[in-house]
Design a protein around this motif. Structure first.
Motif, PDB file in Angstrom:
ATOM      1  N   TYR A  89      -5.785   1.484   5.526  1.00 17.83           N
ATOM      2  CA  TYR A  89      -6.137   1.963   6.858  1.00 17.83           C
ATOM      3  C   TYR A  89      -6.586   3.415   6.777  1.00 17.83           C
ATOM      4  N   PHE A  97      -0.209   7.578  16.271  1.00 22.54           N
ATOM      5  CA  PHE A  97      -1.330   7.523  15.343  1.00 22.54           C
ATOM      6  C   PHE A  97      -2.121   6.241  15.550  1.00 22.54           C
ATOM      7  N   PHE A 130       4.882   7.176   1.880  1.00 29.03           N
ATOM      8  CA  PHE A 130       5.248   5.914   2.529  1.00 29.03           C
ATOM      9  C   PHE A 130       4.686   4.736   1.753  1.00 29.03           C
ATOM     10  N   GLN A 154       1.612  11.603   3.546  1.00 28.63           N
ATOM     11  CA  GLN A 154       1.460  12.363   4.781  1.00 28.63           C
ATOM     12  C   GLN A 154       1.944  13.788   4.529  1.00 28.63           C
ATOM     13  N   GLY A 200       9.726   7.228  10.109  1.00 30.24           N
ATOM     14  CA  GLY A 200       8.544   6.530   9.628  1.00 30.24           C
ATOM     15  C   GLY A 200       7.640   6.095  10.754  1.00 30.24           C
ATOM     16  N   LEU A 201       6.643   5.312  10.382  1.00 29.22           N
ATOM     17  CA  LEU A 201       5.650   4.821  11.345  1.00 29.22           C
ATOM     18  C   LEU A 201       6.048   3.430  11.820  1.00 29.22           C
ATOM     19  N   GLN A 212       0.840  -1.177   0.000  1.00 29.52           N
ATOM     20  CA  GLN A 212       0.000   0.000   0.000  1.00 29.52           C
ATOM     21  C   GLN A 212       0.890   1.246   0.000  1.00 29.52           C
ATOM     22  N   PHE A 216      -4.346   7.043   2.930  1.00 26.80           N
ATOM     23  CA  PHE A 216      -4.232   5.908   2.016  1.00 26.80           C
ATOM     24  C   PHE A 216      -4.395   6.366   0.573  1.00 26.80           C
ATOM     25  N   TYR A 265       0.878   5.474   1.024  1.00 27.27           N
ATOM     26  CA  TYR A 265       0.238   6.521   1.802  1.00 27.27           C
ATOM     27  C   TYR A 265       0.986   7.832   1.582  1.00 27.27           C
ATOM     28  N   GLY A 295       2.920  17.880   9.107  1.00 25.56           N
ATOM     29  CA  GLY A 295       2.049  18.108  10.255  1.00 25.56           C
ATOM     30  C   GLY A 295       0.748  17.331  10.217  1.00 25.56           C
ATOM     31  N   GLY A 296       0.570  16.508   9.204  1.00 29.55           N
ATOM     32  CA  GLY A 296      -0.687  15.780   9.058  1.00 29.55           C
ATOM     33  C   GLY A 296      -0.553  14.307   9.383  1.00 29.55           C
ATOM     34  N   HIS A 297      -1.553  13.561   8.943  1.00 33.38           N
ATOM     35  CA  HIS A 297      -1.562  12.136   9.201  1.00 33.38           C
ATOM     36  C   HIS A 297      -1.515  11.381   7.872  1.00 33.38           C
ATOM     37  N   PRO A 298      -1.095  10.128   7.893  1.00 30.64           N
ATOM     38  CA  PRO A 298      -1.035   9.361   6.639  1.00 30.64           C
ATOM     39  C   PRO A 298      -2.416   9.179   6.027  1.00 30.64           C
ATOM     40  N   PHE A 331       3.677  -3.089   7.638  1.00 36.71           N
ATOM     41  CA  PHE A 331       4.925  -2.467   8.068  1.00 36.71           C
ATOM     42  C   PHE A 331       5.260  -1.337   7.106  1.00 36.71           C
ATOM     43  N   PHE A 332       5.446  -0.176   7.662  1.00 36.18           N
ATOM     44  CA  PHE A 332       5.680   1.001   6.845  1.00 36.18           C
ATOM     45  C   PHE A 332       7.145   1.165   6.490  1.00 36.18           C
ATOM     46  N   GLY A 333       7.358   1.660   5.284  1.00 35.87           N
ATOM     47  CA  GLY A 333       8.700   2.012   4.861  1.00 35.87           C
ATOM     48  C   GLY A 333       9.172   3.271   5.555  1.00 35.87           C
ATOM     49  N   THR A 334      10.409   3.618   5.282  1.00 33.15           N
ATOM     50  CA  THR A 334      11.041   4.761   5.937  1.00 33.15           C
ATOM     51  C   THR A 334      10.557   6.102   5.377  1.00 33.15           C
ATOM     52  N   ARG A 372       0.102  14.159  19.677  1.00 27.77           N
ATOM     53  CA  ARG A 372       1.507  14.523  19.845  1.00 27.77           C
ATOM     54  C   ARG A 372       1.824  14.572  21.328  1.00 27.77           C
ATOM     55  N   PHE A 407      -6.420   6.663   9.017  1.00 26.60           N
ATOM     56  CA  PHE A 407      -5.688   7.162  10.173  1.00 26.60           C
ATOM     57  C   PHE A 407      -6.412   8.327  10.830  1.00 26.60           C
ATOM     58  N   GLY A 408      -6.223   8.429  12.141  1.00 21.51           N
ATOM     59  CA  GLY A 408      -6.642   9.605  12.870  1.00 21.51           C
ATOM     60  C   GLY A 408      -5.586  10.678  12.752  1.00 21.51           C
ATOM     61  N   SER A 409      -5.878  11.836  13.338  1.00 24.20           N
ATOM     62  CA  SER A 409      -4.968  12.979  13.241  1.00 24.20           C
ATOM     63  C   SER A 409      -3.786  12.876  14.188  1.00 24.20           C
ATOM     64  N   ARG A 456      10.549  12.083   1.648  1.00 22.03           N
ATOM     65  CA  ARG A 456       9.981  13.425   1.819  1.00 22.03           C
ATOM     66  C   ARG A 456      10.203  14.220   0.543  1.00 22.03           C
ATOM     67  N   TYR A 459       0.288   3.176  15.887  1.00 21.25           N
ATOM     68  CA  TYR A 459       1.636   3.378  15.353  1.00 21.25           C
ATOM     69  C   TYR A 459       2.288   4.549  16.075  1.00 21.25           C
ATOM     70  N   GLN A 519      -3.620   0.357  -3.153  1.00 27.00           N
ATOM     71  CA  GLN A 519      -3.080  -0.959  -2.810  1.00 27.00           C
ATOM     72  C   GLN A 519      -2.793  -1.728  -4.097  1.00 27.00           C
TER      73      GLN A 519
END
Lengths: 110, 114
Positions: B103, B91, A88, A37, B42-43, A33, A45, A35, A40-43, A99-102, B110, B105-107, A105, B35, A48
């Motif tokens: 998935y 997260f 990601f 980000q 990363g996560l 998958q 999706f 993603y 300052g935000g969240h991942p 499992f997420f990659g590194t 921190r 995700f929520g915000s 950016r 996470y 896939q």
């Protein structure tokens, strides 16, 4: 344990240039998958991929899953400032967790 | 249709205190994942829960960390006796099944330990 590496870690591009990030897994994946980000935000999706050699497109984004199902790539054509963020990949081996990659950016210079 | 709700958004704790992070999954989602993300990293998977069950906690530190997802109410990630190294973004994500369609995700929360 399962490891998913991404390169490059950082990428600066001029607006309008293309961008590619590569993802490599130490194990064969059942699916992968992607993603995004924002700073300052969240991942969030994106997509896939499940099949060996699969290619999917979303507008200017092209996603590819390797034949051996151990690597993947995301290519963005003609980047825009809205593409800024960290991309990601996230792999799953069998029924295991994601499992997420590194991450890569991306900075787009107007 | 509210997304994944996490609270608080920001949490400051002194060393030695307890931190409680809450996560309410999307409506219809019964799978919850936690996470941790350190700055510029990363996560890292911590734990996977379904209602009243911990499915996989292989990413959880052995001490001070615990998680639950009760029959009623949100999922809770609890960190006892916090240390500076616990400072991170946590997260929560949810999915309707095993996450085959990604998935949500929520915000994030921190956490800053001072």
């Amino acid at each position: 344990g399962q490891q998913v590496m991404q390169i490059p870690q950082y990428q600066h591009v001029q607006e309008g240039e293309d961008f590619t990030t590569y993802c490599n897994s130490s194990t064969t994946l059942s699916n992968i998958q992607w993603y995004k980000q924002r700073p300052g935000g969240h991942p969030v999706f994106l997509i896939q991929l499940v099949k060996s050699g699969e290619v999917k497109k979303q507008k200017r984004l092209t996603f590819q899953f390797g034949e051996a199902k151990k690597n993947s790539s995301l290519h963005i054509t003609a980047t825009q400032t809205t593409d800024v963020g960290t991309y990601f990949c996230a792999g799953r081996a069998g029924a295991n967790n994601l499992f997420f990659g590194t991450g890569t950016r991306l900075t787009v210079i107007p | 249709n509210a997304g994944v709700m996490q609270n608080p958004r920001h949490l400051v704790r002194r060393r030695g205190q307890e931190a409680r992070l809450r996560c309410s999954p999307m409506k219809g989602h019964s799978h919850v994942y936690w996470y941790r993300q350190l700055p510029e990293e990363g996560l890292k998977f911590m734990v996977y829960l379904q209602k009243e069950n911990i499915i996989d906690e292989s990413g959880m530190p052995k001490e001070r960390f615990s998680a639950e997802f009760p029959k009623e109410g949100p999922s809770i990630l609890r960190i006892q006796q916090v240390v500076r190294g616990d400072s991170a973004a946590y997260f929560c994500a949810s999915s309707p099944s095993g996450g085959g369609n990604g998935y949500t995700f929520g915000s994030g929360t921190r956490l800053t330990v001072v």
